[in-house]
Design an enzyme around this catalytic site. Structure first.
Site, PDB file in Angstrom:
ATOM      1  N   PRO A 157     -35.831 -16.084 -18.802  1.00  0.00           N
ATOM      2  CA  PRO A 157     -34.650 -16.128 -19.186  1.00  0.00           C
ATOM      3  C   PRO A 157     -34.414 -17.163 -20.519  1.00  0.00           C
ATOM      4  O   PRO A 157     -35.172 -17.620 -21.162  1.00  0.00           O
ATOM      5  CB  PRO A 157     -33.920 -17.080 -18.331  1.00  0.00           C
ATOM      6  CG  PRO A 157     -34.655 -17.495 -17.473  1.00  0.00           C
ATOM      7  CD  PRO A 157     -36.333 -17.179 -17.707  1.00  0.00           C
ATOM      8  N   GLU A 229     -32.891  -3.603 -26.181  1.00  0.00           N
ATOM      9  CA  GLU A 229     -30.835  -3.551 -26.095  1.00  0.00           C
ATOM     10  C   GLU A 229     -30.936  -4.967 -27.354  1.00  0.00           C
ATOM     11  O   GLU A 229     -30.927  -5.776 -27.124  1.00  0.00           O
ATOM     12  CB  GLU A 229     -30.797  -3.907 -24.735  1.00  0.00           C
ATOM     13  CG  GLU A 229     -31.544  -3.095 -23.864  1.00  0.00           C
ATOM     14  CD  GLU A 229     -30.585  -1.939 -22.914  1.00  0.00           C
ATOM     15  OE1 GLU A 229     -30.119  -1.730 -23.404  1.00  0.00           O
ATOM     16  OE2 GLU A 229     -31.600  -1.778 -22.166  1.00  0.00           O
ATOM     17  N   CYS A 263     -22.222  -7.617 -26.036  1.00  0.00           N
ATOM     18  CA  CYS A 263     -22.535  -7.407 -26.634  1.00  0.00           C
ATOM     19  C   CYS A 263     -21.975  -6.215 -26.723  1.00  0.00           C
ATOM     20  O   CYS A 263     -22.004  -5.144 -27.887  1.00  0.00           O
ATOM     21  CB  CYS A 263     -23.899  -6.256 -26.390  1.00  0.00           C
ATOM     22  SG  CYS A 263     -24.057  -5.876 -24.762  1.00  0.00           S
TER      23      CYS A 263
HETATM   24  P1  NAD Z   1     -32.013 -14.199 -29.056  1.00  0.00           P
HETATM   25  O1  NAD Z   1     -32.619 -13.401 -29.831  1.00  0.00           O
HETATM   26  O2  NAD Z   1     -31.378 -15.073 -29.893  1.00  0.00           O
HETATM   27  O3  NAD Z   1     -32.789 -14.490 -28.035  1.00  0.00           O
HETATM   28  C1  NAD Z   1     -33.188 -13.318 -27.000  1.00  0.00           C
HETATM   29  C2  NAD Z   1     -34.395 -14.340 -26.100  1.00  0.00           C
HETATM   30  O4  NAD Z   1     -35.826 -13.849 -27.061  1.00  0.00           O
HETATM   31  C3  NAD Z   1     -34.148 -15.412 -25.924  1.00  0.00           C
HETATM   32  O5  NAD Z   1     -34.893 -15.270 -23.940  1.00  0.00           O
HETATM   33  C4  NAD Z   1     -35.103 -16.184 -26.679  1.00  0.00           C
HETATM   34  O6  NAD Z   1     -35.131 -17.029 -26.009  1.00  0.00           O
HETATM   35  C5  NAD Z   1     -36.104 -15.031 -26.937  1.00  0.00           C
HETATM   36  N1  NAD Z   1     -37.562 -15.626 -28.423  1.00  0.00           N
HETATM   37  C6  NAD Z   1     -36.267 -16.003 -29.381  1.00  0.00           C
HETATM   38  N2  NAD Z   1     -37.097 -15.474 -30.181  1.00  0.00           N
HETATM   39  C7  NAD Z   1     -38.534 -14.674 -29.506  1.00  0.00           C
HETATM   40  C8  NAD Z   1     -39.834 -14.103 -30.250  1.00  0.00           C
HETATM   41  N3  NAD Z   1     -39.671 -14.621 -31.717  1.00  0.00           N
HETATM   42  N4  NAD Z   1     -40.638 -13.843 -29.866  1.00  0.00           N
HETATM   43  C9  NAD Z   1     -40.482 -13.629 -28.226  1.00  0.00           C
HETATM   44  N5  NAD Z   1     -38.804 -14.004 -27.584  1.00  0.00           N
HETATM   45  C10 NAD Z   1     -37.751 -14.612 -28.708  1.00  0.00           C
HETATM   46  O7  NAD Z   1     -30.517 -13.219 -28.634  1.00  0.00           O
HETATM   47  P2  NAD Z   1     -29.123 -14.246 -27.989  1.00  0.00           P
HETATM   48  O8  NAD Z   1     -28.114 -15.099 -28.591  1.00  0.00           O
HETATM   49  O9  NAD Z   1     -29.903 -14.841 -26.232  1.00  0.00           O
HETATM   50  O10 NAD Z   1     -28.874 -12.823 -27.060  1.00  0.00           O
HETATM   51  C11 NAD Z   1     -27.302 -12.269 -28.012  1.00  0.00           C
HETATM   52  C12 NAD Z   1     -27.654 -11.472 -28.556  1.00  0.00           C
HETATM   53  O11 NAD Z   1     -27.962 -10.599 -27.767  1.00  0.00           O
HETATM   54  C13 NAD Z   1     -27.170 -10.500 -29.503  1.00  0.00           C
HETATM   55  O12 NAD Z   1     -26.852  -9.877 -30.480  1.00  0.00           O
HETATM   56  C14 NAD Z   1     -25.935  -9.754 -28.242  1.00  0.00           C
HETATM   57  O13 NAD Z   1     -25.882  -8.501 -28.723  1.00  0.00           O
HETATM   58  C15 NAD Z   1     -27.373  -8.900 -27.474  1.00  0.00           C
HETATM   59  N6  NAD Z   1     -27.245  -7.939 -26.497  1.00  0.00           N
HETATM   60  C16 NAD Z   1     -27.464  -7.103 -26.364  1.00  0.00           C
HETATM   61  C17 NAD Z   1     -27.090  -6.186 -24.725  1.00  0.00           C
HETATM   62  C18 NAD Z   1     -27.578  -5.258 -24.824  1.00  0.00           C
HETATM   63  O14 NAD Z   1     -27.360  -4.354 -23.784  1.00  0.00           O
HETATM   64  N7  NAD Z   1     -27.378  -4.160 -25.465  1.00  0.00           N
HETATM   65  C19 NAD Z   1     -27.243  -7.320 -23.851  1.00  0.00           C
HETATM   66  C20 NAD Z   1     -26.247  -8.306 -24.695  1.00  0.00           C
HETATM   67  C21 NAD Z   1     -26.145  -9.018 -25.020  1.00  0.00           C
END
Ligand code: NAD
Length: 457
Positions: A157, A229, A263
């Site tokens: 998560p 996504e 998103c």
């Molecule tokens: P984020 O990229 O900051 O983090 C997402 C996940 O990636 C987290 O669990 C985080 O701990 C992990 N993470 C971070 N750096 C990593 C790395 N180097 N390697 C592996 N895992 C890593 O995104 P967020 O702030 O949690 O979410 C917001 C974004 O998600 C927005 O851009 C939103 O549009 C997008 N989103 C897209 C959808 C879709 O269905 N297209 C749905 C919901 C959210």
């Protein structure tokens, strides 16, 4: 083991501290999951299905405390937290109704002693790195069909939705999913990176484009099945024949629901010049009517931002739009109180030189641009690296279909917005990713077909 501190974004209070994984524990969990995969896959489908049915019953039984937990860690207004969990129930029902048929073997040829058949194997060990903005939705889109189709899931998560992630694991385990079959992996980005080092058969990611691109770079050479996504900059065009009051109400909700952190939030609005002023007046009135405040209050519609750094992103978009000549109609400022608060903000007189119209805002900030007609609206809608959703408001169905067939987006909306259906595939174009969840495609994606060439001697 280090510990992860969890704060309430509405007031900054420390609400929990949980043990976090490290590289060694992630590796041990991945090995345990691999060892458990075959027996889970060999279990009759009816037994896996029964686990998910019990999980669903657990969600129903605990809906109120689960919604409160979600609100306390991400700041989502409590009614919207409840909506999310209720929405997941509908998605589970869809997966339960359809997975059997997706997994059914198919004979595609049977002549002259030769039979050709397709069966469906699980991928194996899949990792799900998830986002915080709809943790039940975006997690459930992956772990429910992945488990039903016989995969084991390493579930990370977001560090901003950890308590919800742990609740997912607790309910799945209580429903009979073995501990090594659904495995929570807890921590921030470095724990996500450690997950990428493991032997994986699939990686299903929901999050930002920046992180998605890093994951693609890390996993590309290893040819792990990858779904990303990612974000959006979703446009809507309001035609001159649209019902102004209805469109303004729907789009204000589409832009500001979940405090703009969806998103598929409406992120750009183009309005035909003949109704522009009336639309802006109605839209601003809607936004002024939204109640901002304590997300635990039943009447609250706008809560805090989940992540503090997004305040700077929004402030920079406001500064840049103002410097380039946009007109601020309402909002525009951080709110000076504990937690992460930003006023619902509307600009007009915007254009595509402005960050506000190019970069994902992911907050309660929106630009409205006047357009002369369909050709200009279409060109502006497609002037983006993203391609998640796009919409058109008009009573003229043919006009909407003609426009929507030409926009570069995975989902298109006629007279609606910010909408996801379990029956339809959810996918993005361009920088919105290479993901595909929901619909029967979003079940198939967790399987690999086995092609059988059978010839009777
Ligand atoms: P984020 O990229 O900051 O983090 C997402 C996940 O990636 C987290 O669990 C985080 O701990 C992990 N993470 C971070 N750096 C990593 C790395 N180097 N390697 C592996 N895992 C890593 O995104 P967020 O702030 O949690 O979410 C917001 C974004 O998600 C927005 O851009 C939103 O549009 C997008 N989103 C897209 C959808 C879709 O269905 N297209 C749905 C919901 C959210």
């Amino acid at each position: 083991m280090s510990r992860l501190k969890i704060h309430n974004p509405a007031n900054g209070a420390l609400i929990a501290e949980v043990p976090a994984d490290d590289a060694a524990s992630v590796s041990a969990k991945a090995q345990q999951a691999r060892a458990a995969q075959r027996s889970w896959a060999r279990m009759p489908y009816a037994d896996r299905r029964a686990c998910i049915e019990r999980f669903r019953a657990g969600l129903v039984a605990e809906l109120e405390p689960l919604a409160a937990t979600l609100t306390s860690e991400v700041g989502k207004p409590i009614r919207q937290a409840r909506n999310e969990i209720n929405g997941l129930l509908g998605r589970i029902d869809f997966f339960l109704a359809k997975t059997d048929a997706v997994l059914a073997p198919e004979t595609v040829f049977d002549e002259g002693g030769t039979t050709e058949r397709i069966t469906h194997d699980p991928l194996g060990v899949v990792a799900n790195i998830s986002a915080w903005n709809y943790p039940w939705f975006v997690g459930g889109n992956v772990f429910v069909p992945a488990l039903l189709t016989g995969n084991v899931v390493l579930y990370k998560p977001s560090e901003f939705a950890t308590l919800t992630g742990l609740a997912v694991a607790r309910l799945l385990h209580a429903a009979g999913v073995p501990q090594d079959v659904f495995v929570p992996v807890i921590g921030a980005g470095e724990v996500g990176r450690a997950l990428l080092e493991q032997e994986l058969d699939g990686l299903f990611f929901t999050g930002s484009h920046a992180t998605g691109a890093k994951i693609a770079a890390a996993l590309g050479p290893r040819l792990v099945k990858l779904q990303l996504e990612l974000g959006g900059k979703d446009p809507v065009y309001v035609c001159e024949d649209a019902n102004v009051a209805n469109a303004a109400a729907a789009l204000a909700d589409g832009a500001m629901y979940n405090t703009g952190q969806s998103c598929c939030s409406v992120e750009r609005i183009y309005v035909h010049e003949r109704i522009h002023d009336a639309f802006v007046e109605a839209f601003v009135a809607e936004v002024r009517g939204f109640k901002l405040g304590d997300p635990m209050d039943e009447t609250t519609y706008i809560g805090p931002l989940t992540r503090a750094p997004q305040l700077d992103v929004l402030a920079e978009q406001v500064r840049d739009a103002t410097a380039r000549g946009a007109t601020l109609r309402v909002g525009g400022h951080r709110i000076d109180r504990a937690g992460h608060w930003f006023e619902p903000t509307v600009f007009t007189g915007v254009d595509h030189t402005m960050l506000l119209m190019r970069e994902e805002s992911f907050g309660p900030v929106i630009g409205i641009q006047k357009v002369g007609g369909d050709a200009q609206a279409l060109a502006l809608m497609n002037d983006t690296r993203y391609g998640l959703t796009a919409g058109v408001y008009t009573p003229d169905e043919q006009r909407a279909r003609t426009l929507l067939a030409q926009v570069n987006a995975g989902s298109v909306y006629w007279n609606c917005c910010d909408r996801v259906s379990p029956r339809l595939p959810w996918s993005g174009h361009g920088d919105s990713g290479i993901g595909l969840t929901l619909s029967t495609y979003g079940i198939q994606t967790f399987t690999r077909p086995r092609a059988w060439h059978l010839r009777r001697a």
